[in-house]
Design a protein around this motif. Structure first.
Motif, short mmCIF file in Angstrom:
data_model
loop_
_atom_site.label_atom_id
_atom_site.label_comp_id
_atom_site.label_asym_id
_atom_site.label_seq_id
_atom_site.Cartn_x
_atom_site.Cartn_y
_atom_site.Cartn_z
N ASN A 1 14.77 -7.92 10.65
CA ASN A 1 14.82 -8.99 11.66
C ASN A 1 13.46 -9.09 12.34
O ASN A 1 12.99 -8.11 12.92
CB ASN A 1 15.90 -8.67 12.69
CG ASN A 1 16.15 -9.81 13.68
OD1 ASN A 1 15.24 -10.55 14.03
ND2 ASN A 1 17.38 -9.95 14.12
N PRO A 2 12.80 -10.24 12.29
CA PRO A 2 11.46 -10.37 12.88
C PRO A 2 11.46 -10.28 14.41
O PRO A 2 10.40 -10.07 15.02
CB PRO A 2 10.99 -11.75 12.41
CG PRO A 2 12.25 -12.51 12.17
CD PRO A 2 13.24 -11.51 11.66
N ASN A 3 12.62 -10.44 15.03
CA ASN A 3 12.68 -10.51 16.49
C ASN A 3 13.35 -9.31 17.16
O ASN A 3 13.24 -9.14 18.37
CB ASN A 3 13.43 -11.78 16.92
CG ASN A 3 12.78 -13.04 16.37
OD1 ASN A 3 11.58 -13.22 16.49
ND2 ASN A 3 13.58 -13.89 15.76
N ASP B 1 4.89 -4.27 4.08
CA ASP B 1 5.25 -3.27 3.07
C ASP B 1 4.07 -2.33 2.78
O ASP B 1 3.60 -2.23 1.65
CB ASP B 1 5.72 -3.94 1.79
CG ASP B 1 6.28 -2.94 0.78
OD1 ASP B 1 6.85 -1.91 1.20
OD2 ASP B 1 6.15 -3.19 -0.44
N ALA B 2 3.58 -1.66 3.80
CA ALA B 2 2.36 -0.85 3.72
C ALA B 2 2.36 0.10 2.53
O ALA B 2 3.33 0.79 2.26
CB ALA B 2 2.19 -0.07 5.02
N GLN B 3 1.22 0.13 1.83
CA GLN B 3 1.03 0.97 0.66
C GLN B 3 0.40 2.32 1.05
O GLN B 3 -0.12 2.48 2.15
CB GLN B 3 0.09 0.26 -0.33
CG GLN B 3 0.42 -1.18 -0.60
CD GLN B 3 1.61 -1.34 -1.50
OE1 GLN B 3 1.61 -0.87 -2.62
NE2 GLN B 3 2.63 -2.01 -1.01
N LEU B 4 0.40 3.25 0.12
CA LEU B 4 -0.27 4.53 0.34
C LEU B 4 -1.78 4.35 0.40
O LEU B 4 -2.34 3.50 -0.30
CB LEU B 4 0.06 5.51 -0.79
CG LEU B 4 1.49 6.01 -0.93
CD1 LEU B 4 1.58 7.01 -2.08
CD2 LEU B 4 2.00 6.63 0.36
N PRO C 1 6.15 -5.70 10.30
CA PRO C 1 6.03 -6.14 8.91
C PRO C 1 5.88 -4.99 7.92
O PRO C 1 6.26 -5.11 6.76
CB PRO C 1 4.78 -7.03 8.92
CG PRO C 1 4.69 -7.53 10.32
CD PRO C 1 5.16 -6.38 11.17
N CYS C 2 5.31 -3.86 8.37
CA CYS C 2 5.12 -2.73 7.46
C CYS C 2 6.45 -2.17 6.97
O CYS C 2 6.50 -1.47 5.95
CB CYS C 2 4.32 -1.62 8.15
SG CYS C 2 5.02 -1.02 9.70
N ALA D 1 -1.29 -2.78 16.22
CA ALA D 1 -1.66 -3.15 14.85
C ALA D 1 -0.45 -3.13 13.92
O ALA D 1 -0.45 -3.78 12.87
CB ALA D 1 -2.74 -2.21 14.32
N LEU D 2 0.60 -2.39 14.30
CA LEU D 2 1.80 -2.29 13.48
C LEU D 2 2.53 -3.63 13.38
O LEU D 2 3.40 -3.81 12.53
CB LEU D 2 2.75 -1.23 14.04
CG LEU D 2 2.22 0.20 14.00
CD1 LEU D 2 3.16 1.14 14.74
CD2 LEU D 2 2.02 0.66 12.57
N LEU D 3 2.18 -4.57 14.25
CA LEU D 3 2.79 -5.90 14.21
C LEU D 3 2.01 -6.86 13.33
O LEU D 3 2.40 -8.02 13.17
CB LEU D 3 2.87 -6.47 15.63
CG LEU D 3 3.69 -5.65 16.65
CD1 LEU D 3 3.61 -6.29 18.03
CD2 LEU D 3 5.14 -5.52 16.19
N SER D 4 0.93 -6.38 12.73
CA SER D 4 0.07 -7.25 11.91
C SER D 4 0.72 -7.59 10.57
O SER D 4 1.20 -6.70 9.86
CB SER D 4 -1.27 -6.55 11.65
OG SER D 4 -2.04 -7.31 10.75
N PRO D 5 0.75 -8.88 10.19
CA PRO D 5 1.33 -9.31 8.91
C PRO D 5 0.62 -8.70 7.70
O PRO D 5 1.24 -8.55 6.64
CB PRO D 5 1.16 -10.83 8.93
CG PRO D 5 1.02 -11.18 10.38
CD PRO D 5 0.29 -10.02 11.00
#
Length: 271
Positions: free
Chosen positions: A159-161, A47-50, A128-129, A39-43
């Motif tokens: 870097n996305p890759n 920039d994950a919030q609190l 993405p996070c 799930a950490l690869l989910s767009p």
């Protein structure tokens, strides 16, 4: 309560830095990643919030730094430019931090300087996070934070890759510590990410210390956990002013013993 100088008998003429290391509060990628690492690869985690729990953890941190008197001793707050870290920095250490529309911002400009520094970002790449927003967006959301050290409007480091290696992270942390050592402030807070804070301690300890002490000192940080270290320059012979800090870990924690690790030129005291 004894001062750190009393506990370690630090000569007043010796150059000394006190670093307070703080991990951000719980963010949404922490919750989703616990259930499914993919799930950490989910767009949608960009920039994950609190989370709501994360905001509560920040409120507890703020209460502790006020109660302990630590807030009045800090001269500078360094934060990762990730939203979860900036929310923690302003909410925990800003003079007028409050929650507004899901974000912790400030009502007025803080007299305590808070700087966003790219060097203390989370491990870069792929997830993405860990990608930051545009600097202009960050400035509008966190007007009390100084973004003068952000060189680019867009995040050109992510870097996305390809994800940053452990060796590259260690090199980046070494640059951060070198920069902090040149700062005039004596007592500094670093609000960052667990892996970065662990790497800071690993870099500072080097090859010194008993493995048991190293393992305990570099253990994983909890959300909004605050750990403090004192770095002494054994080569220095000039006065470095500043108030005498208190040996409080924050978050209601208190250490009975001070672990001491010696290097060739620097001495690290873990409070």
């Amino acid at each position: 309560m004894d001062t750190i100088e009393a506990l370690i008998q630090c000569p007043r003429q010796q150059k000394c830095k006190v670093l307070h290391l703080v991990r951000h509060g719980q963010a949404w990628h922490n919750v989703e990643g616990e259930n499914n690492r993919k799930a950490l690869l989910s767009p949608h985690l960009f920039d994950a919030q609190l989370t709501s729990l994360g905001f509560k953890q920040v409120a507890e941190l703020r209460k502790d730094v006020h109660t302990s008197g630590l807030l009045h001793k800090i001269e500078l707050v360094i934060t990762s430019p990730s939203s979860r870290a900036m929310q923690t920095a302003v909410g925990g250490f800003g003079l007028d931090g409050h929650k507004n529309s899901g974000d912790i911002v400030s009502k007025t400009l803080n007299t305590l300087k808070i700087m966003a520094v790219e060097l203390c970002r989370d491990r870069l790449g792929v997830r993405p996070c860990d990608k930051r927003r545009k600097v202009s967006d960050c400035q509008s959301r966190f007007p009390s934070i100084d973004f003068s050290m952000a060189n680019d409007e867009d995040d050109n480091l992510w870097n996305p890759n390809l994800r940053e290696s452990t060796e590259e992270l260690a090199e980046r942390v070494a640059k951060l510590l070198k920069w902090l050592w040149t700062r005039p402030e004596k007592e500094i807070v670093i609000v960052s990410h667990g892996i970065v804070l662990q790497q800071i301690l690993i870099n500072l300890l080097g090859n010194d210390g008993h493995p048991t002490v190293r393992a305990a000192s570099c253990r994983r940080f909890g959300h909004c956990e605050l750990r403090s270290v004192v770095i002494l320059d054994k080569r220095s012979g000039f006065a470095h002013g500043g108030s005498s800090p208190s040996p409080s870990l924050g978050c209601g924690q208190q250490e009975d013993d001070v672990s001491k690790v010696s290097g060739n030129c620097l001495e690290l005291i873990i409070i």
